[in-house]
Scaffold this active site. Structure first.
Site, PDB file in Angstrom:
ATOM      1  N   LYS A  19       0.823  -1.220   0.000  1.00  0.00           N
ATOM      2  CA  LYS A  19       0.000   0.000   0.000  1.00  0.00           C
ATOM      3  C   LYS A  19       0.852   1.263   0.000  1.00  0.00           C
ATOM      4  CE  LYS A  19      -4.452  -1.287   1.975  1.00  0.00           C
ATOM      5  NZ  LYS A  19      -5.472  -0.824   2.942  1.00  0.00           N
TER       6      LYS A  19
ATOM      7  N   LYS B 153      -7.605 -12.186  -7.246  1.00  0.00           N
ATOM      8  CA  LYS B 153      -8.779 -12.091  -6.404  1.00  0.00           C
ATOM      9  C   LYS B 153      -9.782 -11.074  -6.981  1.00  0.00           C
ATOM     10  CE  LYS B 153      -9.420 -10.784  -1.671  1.00  0.00           C
ATOM     11  NZ  LYS B 153      -8.893 -10.530  -0.338  1.00  0.00           N
TER      12      LYS B 153
ATOM     13  N   LYS C 265     -12.652  -4.765  -5.613  1.00  0.00           N
ATOM     14  CA  LYS C 265     -13.309  -3.510  -5.990  1.00  0.00           C
ATOM     15  C   LYS C 265     -12.305  -2.528  -6.577  1.00  0.00           C
ATOM     16  CE  LYS C 265     -12.664  -1.862  -1.398  1.00  0.00           C
ATOM     17  NZ  LYS C 265     -13.125  -2.155  -0.089  1.00  0.00           N
TER      18      LYS C 265
END
Ligand code: TRP
Length: 344
Positions: free
Chosen positions: A123, A206, A209
């Site tokens: 991140k 995966k 969103k």
């Protein structure tokens, strides 16, 4: 829960899980978390499900969108069948004990432990110096989320395994440093790879969103036509469906669609293939679309209804926070006592 209760200490089994309200619920959230939580709510184990708004702001969130996403996530839980009378449903920021315990854990955990976290590295990206301090300390807050309830079992996806190991390390170090047996060594309950929902465009990724392609996922708010279109366009291979699960081994896209069908229908993969084995995708995809629409349409309708009256959602979250605090407050008080805070 399906897995045996195994803690080193005799703690009452208690389930805790958290989801970030960062906007946009997918079929992956539904099958991997919301439905799974609803399906186990009658197991007799006390369960707490938390919308972790304080974790969400470790990266920038627009305030109006965050508020909306928190309420929408709560609506998603309820529309998926989670009964706020049976489980405690609340948002993290309403129970200040989380952040109070997190500070203690900031002082127990080592910076070296945080530096090894792969989620932080992913991140923070190339410019880690510019990441928020909150993003760095994220796992200590997560440990506090869990341990402020002495939770013994934490259902999460595979990607949270490292954070749960760190939670165990924090509990172990706290217990050791203060010479107590106070925090349980929590058991991860990791969602199996067999049931993980993958992208409709790439069976090795995966469903997410944050994937730039909307066609890669089914959103819980998609209408029937959109769902049918995305399934029709989903990547597959040219073979017919096998008649046994092992025939799906090297066929990630085929396996994903069969897994989704099985999870939505509450069937085993073998049972699905007993019915659908030998069919081409041209025949199987319409079956899957029909099932997905049948299961998801009532959920998105109920979510939309709940979102029209946020007072009802807010009341549910307020009650959940009050219930959560009943468990959390004495555990924080005891922690302060152990640590040596006057007045605790
Ligand atoms: N880190 C988790 C995720 O991104 C969310 C989370 C926060 C969580 N606190 C938690 C999950 C406590 C389980 C238990 O998915």
């Amino acid at each position: 829960m399906t897995e045996a209760v195994q803690t080193s200490l005799p703690f009452t089994p208690r389930v805790f899980s958290g989801i970030q309200p960062s906007g946009g619920l997918t079929l992956g959230n539904y099958l991997g978390a919301l439905k799974r939580f609803a399906d186990t709510q009658d197991s007799g184990t006390q369960s707490l499900y938390c919308m972790v708004d304080l974790h969400a702001i470790t990266v920038w969130q627009d305030p109006a969108k965050l508020r909306h996403a928190t309420r929408e996530l709560c609506a998603g839980f309820i529309a998926s069948g989670l009964d706020p009378q049976k489980s405690i449903l609340f948002n993290q920021s309403q129970v200040s004990e989380h952040t109070q315990l997190a500070w203690i854990f900031n002082c127990v955990a080592r910076t070296g432990w945080m530096q090894r976290m792969t989620q932080f590295k992913d991140k923070a990206g190339k410019n880690a110096q510019n990441a928020s301090l909150g993003l760095f300390a994220y796992p200590a807050l997560m440990a506090a989320d869990i341990l402020i309830y002495h939770a013994t079992h934490v259902p999460v996806g595979e990607d949270q395994k490292q954070h749960l190991e760190l939670t165990r390390d924090i509990a172990t170090k706290f217990n050791h440093d203060y010479g107590v047996d106070f925090f349980p060594i929590t058991e991860p309950v990791i969602e199996g790879a067999a049931t993980r929902v993958m992208s409709l465009r790439d069976g090795s990724k995966k469903m997410s969103k944050s994937d730039p392609s909307d066609a890669s996922r089914i959103n819980m708010t998609d209408d029937a036509d959109t769902i049918a279109k995305k399934i029709r366009k989903a990547k597959t291979d040219p073979e017919a469906l096998p008649s046994e699960a092992k025939g799906l081994e090297d066929r990630p896209e085929a396996r994903n669609l069969v897994n989704i069908y099985a999870a939505l229908a509450d069937m085993s993969v073998d049972d699905v293939l007993r019915e659908a084995g030998g069919k081409q995708f041209s025949a199987f995809k319409p079956m899957l679309s029909e099932l997905a629409v049948e299961k998801l349409a009532p959920i998105s309708t109920e979510m939309a209804r709940l979102m029209q009256d946020t007072a009802e959602i807010d009341a549910i979250l307020a009650k959940g926070a009050a219930d959560a605090r009943v468990i959390a407050a004495p555990i924080l008080k005891k922690t302060y006592e152990i640590v040596g805070m006057v007045g605790a």
